[in-house]
Design a protein around this motif. Structure first.
Motif: not given
Length: 556
Positions: A241-246, A312-316
């Motif tokens: 749901e939340f795609g970016y580790c910030t 970081e793009n967690m989906r990728k």
């Protein structure tokens, strides 16, 4: 210790010192921004840009100074944010190009490279303004050549260069009247002076300056534990749901919003999940999984300067780990086949982003007033749109240079429409016609952006006097086309006053973009005022969700 030549290792260390010294004073540089608006970010932009360059050279072990310069230029180019960051990248791009074949540098070669950097930076700016970072860089470079004619030792050479840079900085108010009126020196020039201070510190063998870039104890372990809660093998990429580790840190500043860890944790939790907040008297470190990291960073910046930003793009990442395919959010699906045209735009706030998507934008970069996207961010968006021709709408004057730099780097045909406000961007996008050829579309979009009046309402973060208007901290200000035209003590009065200046007999439509800080009752009163006072004007209201600016107005 005598030093008449610097090699690659020493130049690398000079750059690291310069980056750290700038980071240490980033909030001070932010505070020098002329307008007292809450998004003054020159120091932040220069810091992030220089950090990107320093990161590129940090682990180099080669002693060839030209190779170090090439790596620096690459890192700065891709990490450049805002006008100040782009100009900084161009200064060192020209510098590095001049030294790329040199294994070492003498003071004369260093001085010549400084001048080449100045030439490159001036060429990159369509209308160079004196009394800015450009002037400070130019004066220092001219002085460097003069000093190098008689001085071979690097320490006294750099002392003279820094002394002239500081003197030039103090002269900037004499060249730029608005600086003298407000009583500050140029913020970009101040940032460059700090970089040169770092250079000199390294040459003197001084201890690496501490910028606050320290990890809070046990934070990394906590982050790892948080990630382990979301074991990669138990979910599919599209379920994220939340795609970016910030992750980022905030250097707390007294003049900004009072920090309370529990309140901060509660408020920032609305942006995502997997939240961790650790703080002491000076620093806050945050880890969160968010769908719109730009909004998280914008919120954090209310309390101080941002450092150590990592997204970081967690989906990728998930797709790479599981062997699957990275899936973008459903609302902005990745194009599988190359299309004829693509539109890349910049926006801050979910509502504004959705508005751009709804009228045809193929990629919306999270950013704008408080977090300028880097050149790399823009090039990545251009590539992901996967089109033969791409139009870029920056929607902020401080993003135009980065957009132009990105357009030059990609193989795709790219046109930058220099929109400086969200209303200009919306107007330009509405004028896009897929039937027309690229050049004709460029002309249509350029003309359309000129047909709209833009207004913004925000609050002052310090006392000042500008354009004859005495402004106190906390006052609400009305900005027309980026210039402060009025101030009031309450939001509704400032909004009404600004609309009165924007609306004339020719006005037909006024669009109101409501920010996240605008209370419902104020919104209702403002809309009622518009409908009663301007009966012949059509009023459109959208939930923009933008931070720091309760209202953005577009008048056509």
């Amino acid at each position: 210790m005598s030093c008449t030549k610097i090699n690659g290792s020493q130049f690398r260390d000079m750059l690291i010192y310069g980056s750290e010294q700038l980071a240490k004073h980033a909030s001070k540089v932010d505070a020098l921004n002329v307008f007292p608006v809450p998004d003054g970010d020159t120091g932040t932009n220069m810091n992030l840009s220089m950090t990107s360059g320093a990161k590129e050279v940090k682990h180099l072990s080669i002693d060839h100074v030209g190779t170090v310069g090439t790596s620096l230029a690459k890192g700065l180019l891709m990490g450049a944010r805002g006008n100040s960051g782009v100009i900084l990248s161009q200064l060192f791009r020209g510098f590095s190009k001049h030294i790329e074949q040199k294994p070492t540098l003498t003071t004369k070669e260093f001085a010549d490279a400084l001048n080449k950097g100045v030439e490159t930076a001036y060429k990159a700016v369509m209308k160079p303004v004196e009394g800015t970072i450009l002037t400070v860089a130019k004066d220092a470079a001219i002085k460097a050549v003069q000093i190098a004619e008689r001085e071979q030792e690097f320490v006294p050479f750099m002392e003279g260069v820094l002394q002239e840079a500081e003197a030039s900085l103090q002269r900037t108010p004499d060249l730029l009247p608005v600086l003298k009126e407000v009583g500050v020196v140029d913020s970009g020039g101040q940032g460059l002076v700090h970089v040169y201070e770092g250079f000199l510190s390294q040459l003197k063998g001084e201890e690496l300056p501490s910028s606050g870039r320290v990890e809070q104890p046990s934070m990394n372990d906590l982050v790892e534990l948080e990630h382990h809660k979301h074991a990669q093998g138990h979910i599919s990429t599209e379920d994220i749901e939340f795609g970016y580790c910030t992750e980022f840190m905030v250097v707390l500043e007294e003049e900004k919003k009072t920090f309370d860890e529990e309140v901060y944790r509660q408020e920032i939790s609305r942006f995502g999940d997997s939240l961790l907040v650790i703080s002491d008297e000076e620093l806050v470190k945050v880890h969160i999984h968010a769908e719109h990291p730009g909004e998280v960073l914008s919120y954090g910046q209310r309390y101080g300067s941002l450092i150590n930003i990592k997204i970081e793009n967690m989906r990728k990442q998930h797709a790479e780990i599981t062997g699957g395919t990275s899936v973008a959010p459903a609302k902005s699906p990745k194009q599988k086949e190359k299309q004829k045209y693509g539109i890349v735009t910049v926006a801050m706030g979910n509502g504004i982003a959705e508005l751009f998507r709804s009228i045809g934008a193929h990629a919306v970069i999270e950013g704008g007033q408080t977090m300028n996207p880097s050149t790399k961010d823009i090039t990545k968006a251009i590539e992901e749109v996967n089109a033969e021709t791409v139009f870029i709408l920056p929607n902020n004057k401080n993003i135009v240079l980065a957009a132009q730099q990105a357009a030059e780097l990609v193989e795709t045909e790219a046109f930058v429409i220099p929109t400086k406000t969200v209303p200009q961007g919306l107007s330009a996008l509405l004028a896009f016609n897929p039937i027309l050829d690229a050049k004709a579309n460029e002309e249509e979009l350029l003309e359309a952006m000129q047909q709209v009046k833009s207004g913004q309402v925000t609050y002052a973060v310090r006392n000042t006097t500008i354009d004859g208007i005495e402004i106190a901290e906390g006052d609400y200000m009305g900005l027309a086309e980026g210039s402060i035209v009025l101030k009031e003590q309450d939001l509704l009065s400032a909004s009404k006053g600004l609309l009165a200046r924007l609306l004339d007999d020719d006005a037909e439509i006024v669009t109101v973009l409501v920010g996240e800080e605008a209370a419902d009752d104020v919104v209702g009163q403002l809309i009622a005022y518009l409908e009663e006072t301007y009966e012949d004007v059509e009023v459109e209201v959208h939930k923009g969700g933008q931070p720091l600016y309760p209202f953005i107005f577009s008048v056509e």
